[in-house]
Design a protein around this motif. Structure first.
Motif, PDB file in Angstrom:
ATOM      1  N   LEU A 188      -5.944  -5.014   0.082  1.00 37.26           N
ATOM      2  CA  LEU A 188      -6.129  -6.051   1.095  1.00 37.26           C
ATOM      3  C   LEU A 188      -6.937  -7.226   0.561  1.00 37.26           C
ATOM      4  CD1 LEU A 188      -5.740  -6.854   4.087  1.00 37.26           C
ATOM      5  CD2 LEU A 188      -7.893  -5.660   4.567  1.00 37.26           C
ATOM      6  N   GLU A 189      -7.970  -6.941  -0.196  1.00 38.74           N
ATOM      7  CA  GLU A 189      -8.814  -8.008  -0.725  1.00 38.74           C
ATOM      8  C   GLU A 189      -8.069  -8.836  -1.764  1.00 38.74           C
ATOM      9  OE1 GLU A 189     -12.040  -5.730  -2.104  1.00 38.74           O
ATOM     10  OE2 GLU A 189     -12.944  -5.435  -0.128  1.00 38.74           O
ATOM     11  N   GLU A 190      -7.238  -8.193  -2.576  1.00 40.20           N
ATOM     12  CA  GLU A 190      -6.441  -8.949  -3.539  1.00 40.20           C
ATOM     13  C   GLU A 190      -5.481  -9.884  -2.812  1.00 40.20           C
ATOM     14  OE1 GLU A 190      -4.528  -6.201  -6.111  1.00 40.20           O
ATOM     15  OE2 GLU A 190      -6.303  -5.909  -7.376  1.00 40.20           O
ATOM     16  N   TRP A 191      -4.865  -9.408  -1.727  1.00 37.60           N
ATOM     17  CA  TRP A 191      -3.942 -10.259  -0.974  1.00 37.60           C
ATOM     18  C   TRP A 191      -4.686 -11.420  -0.312  1.00 37.60           C
ATOM     19  CZ3 TRP A 191      -3.597 -10.876   4.474  1.00 37.60           C
ATOM     20  CH2 TRP A 191      -2.504 -11.631   4.898  1.00 37.60           C
ATOM     21  N   LYS A 192      -5.867 -11.173   0.209  1.00 38.41           N
ATOM     22  CA  LYS A 192      -6.641 -12.232   0.851  1.00 38.41           C
ATOM     23  C   LYS A 192      -7.078 -13.303  -0.148  1.00 38.41           C
ATOM     24  CE  LYS A 192      -8.541  -9.678   4.794  1.00 38.41           C
ATOM     25  NZ  LYS A 192      -9.784  -9.169   5.454  1.00 38.41           N
ATOM     26  N   LEU A 193      -7.251 -12.915  -1.391  1.00 34.93           N
ATOM     27  CA  LEU A 193      -7.697 -13.869  -2.403  1.00 34.93           C
ATOM     28  C   LEU A 193      -6.534 -14.558  -3.118  1.00 34.93           C
ATOM     29  CD1 LEU A 193     -10.767 -12.029  -3.947  1.00 34.93           C
ATOM     30  CD2 LEU A 193     -10.733 -13.942  -2.352  1.00 34.93           C
ATOM     31  N   GLY A 194      -5.320 -14.420  -2.578  1.00 32.23           N
ATOM     32  CA  GLY A 194      -4.215 -15.234  -3.070  1.00 32.23           C
ATOM     33  C   GLY A 194      -3.128 -14.515  -3.825  1.00 32.23           C
ATOM     34  N   ARG A 195      -3.278 -13.239  -4.097  1.00 26.53           N
ATOM     35  CA  ARG A 195      -2.222 -12.534  -4.800  1.00 26.53           C
ATOM     36  C   ARG A 195      -1.135 -12.102  -3.818  1.00 26.53           C
ATOM     37  NH1 ARG A 195      -5.834  -8.739  -8.907  1.00 26.53           N
ATOM     38  NH2 ARG A 195      -6.359 -10.410 -10.383  1.00 26.53           N
ATOM     39  N   SER A 196       0.085 -11.980  -4.337  1.00 26.82           N
ATOM     40  CA  SER A 196       1.190 -11.563  -3.486  1.00 26.82           C
ATOM     41  C   SER A 196       1.104 -10.064  -3.225  1.00 26.82           C
ATOM     42  CB  SER A 196       2.520 -11.912  -4.157  1.00 26.82           C
ATOM     43  OG  SER A 196       2.669 -11.174  -5.373  1.00 26.82           O
ATOM     44  N   TRP A 197       1.874  -9.628  -2.207  1.00 23.05           N
ATOM     45  CA  TRP A 197       1.893  -8.199  -1.910  1.00 23.05           C
ATOM     46  C   TRP A 197       2.439  -7.403  -3.089  1.00 23.05           C
ATOM     47  CZ3 TRP A 197      -1.132  -6.293   1.393  1.00 23.05           C
ATOM     48  CH2 TRP A 197      -1.387  -6.888   2.624  1.00 23.05           C
TER      49      TRP A 197
END
Length: 319
Positions: A188-197
């Motif tokens: 979730l944190e990776e997605w919030k920081l701009g990475r794709s799913w």
């Protein structure tokens, strides 16, 4: 025991003790600093930001420079990460070196033990931290597989209620049990920081290389590309993971008898030797007085340990 070899062991033990002491001291000061201050961003297992921190081989420059020359460093780093530990590769190798050198110095003081026995004992002690990390990794993966079906059910119910994938993963990240919640929190944190799913889920598969996790990631990717009812797929995956876990539990219960038998066979010769020494003192003195007998004792101990691991490997049935 020759003098130069003993001096080498003492020097190695002292060097390893100093390096390990520096690591533990730096870790203690880092913990104190985190307690006194406030950390911003997403905190990881060691209190540092999960995505902003840089993974270093060692906080000691000369030790890091030495380790970077070896190819096994990435494998050790991955093993430590999969075990859920916040150790660096430098700290892990320093612990191995300290354990092996210390055991070598202790065993070298035994005049009756041949050089082969000292070397074997030092190698086994050096491998003890490695086996500990392997055991932690296996237990963490088993715990993840036990809690993963419940997390899939939670995510499926959230999707069935009309929530988006991000909201469902956030629910799992903060409501599921560890280590599932921690891994989904990183996603979730990776997605919030701009990475794709896709990138965040690929990293999840890399951190948790389990078949059930790969199936989950494949289902999410398929749903995002072609559409469909993701909650039904998650329900089926959850049922399959539960059935697989139940089958693996039955296999472990059946193989437990064989592992217990192997442990008894490993301890039995040692118990017989202790009984003979107690009931008939001097009966086994020939093994100590004769140089060939000492090598036979060392060889017997090595073969016992090897047989123990061979039995466990045979009984490690994978489905």
């Amino acid at each position: 025991m020759s003098g130069p070899f003993l001096l080498l062991l003492i020097f190695t033990a002292t060097f390893a003790f100093v390096v390990a002491g520096l690591y533990f001291a730096s870790g203690w000061f880092k913990t104190e600093a985190l307690v006194e201050g406030e950390s911003d961003g997403f905190a990881g297992r060691d209190g540092e930001p999960l995505l902003l921190r840089t993974e270093t081989v060692s906080s000691i420059s000369f030790w890091a420079t030495l380790l970077e020359r070896f190819r096994f460093v990435p494998n050790l780093r991955r093993l430590i990460s999969e075990a859920g530990l916040s150790w660096s590769v430098g700290r892990f190798t320093a612990m191995m070196l300290l354990a092996g050198a210390s055991m070598g110095v202790i065993l070298s003081r035994l005049a009756w033990l041949p050089l082969l026995g000292v070397l074997c004992g030092a190698v086994l002690a050096m491998l003890a931290p490695f086996f500990y990390v392997r055991s932690k990794r296996q237990k963490r993966f088993l715990l993840f597989e036990e809690n993963f079906p419940d997390a899939l059910d939670t995510l499926g119910r959230a999707m069935r209620a009309g929530h988006a994938l991000a909201a469902g993963i956030e629910l799992v990240a903060y409501e599921a049990a560890q280590p599932v919640s921690g891994e989904f929190r990183i996603v979730l944190e990776e997605w919030k920081l701009g990475r794709s799913w896709d990138q965040a889920l690929d990293h999840l598969v890399q951190r948790i290389p389990l078949v059930s996790v790969s199936l989950f990631v494949a289902a999410v990717r398929m749903q995002s590309r072609t559409g469909g009812k993701l909650h039904e797929i998650l329900t089926r995956i959850s049922e399959g993971v539960r059935d697989s876990g139940a089958l693996e539990g039955e296999v472990r219960a059946i193989s437990a008898h064989g592992k217990l038998t192997g442990a008894v066979l490993t301890v039995l010769p040692i118990g017989i030797a202790v009984m003979l020494h107690s009931t008939a003192p001097g009966y086994l003195d020939i093994l100590n007085d004769n140089p060939v007998g000492r090598y036979m004792v060392v060889a017997a101990v090595i073969l016992l340990i090897a047989a123990h691991f061979v039995i466990r490997k045979i009984l490690d049935i994978r489905i």
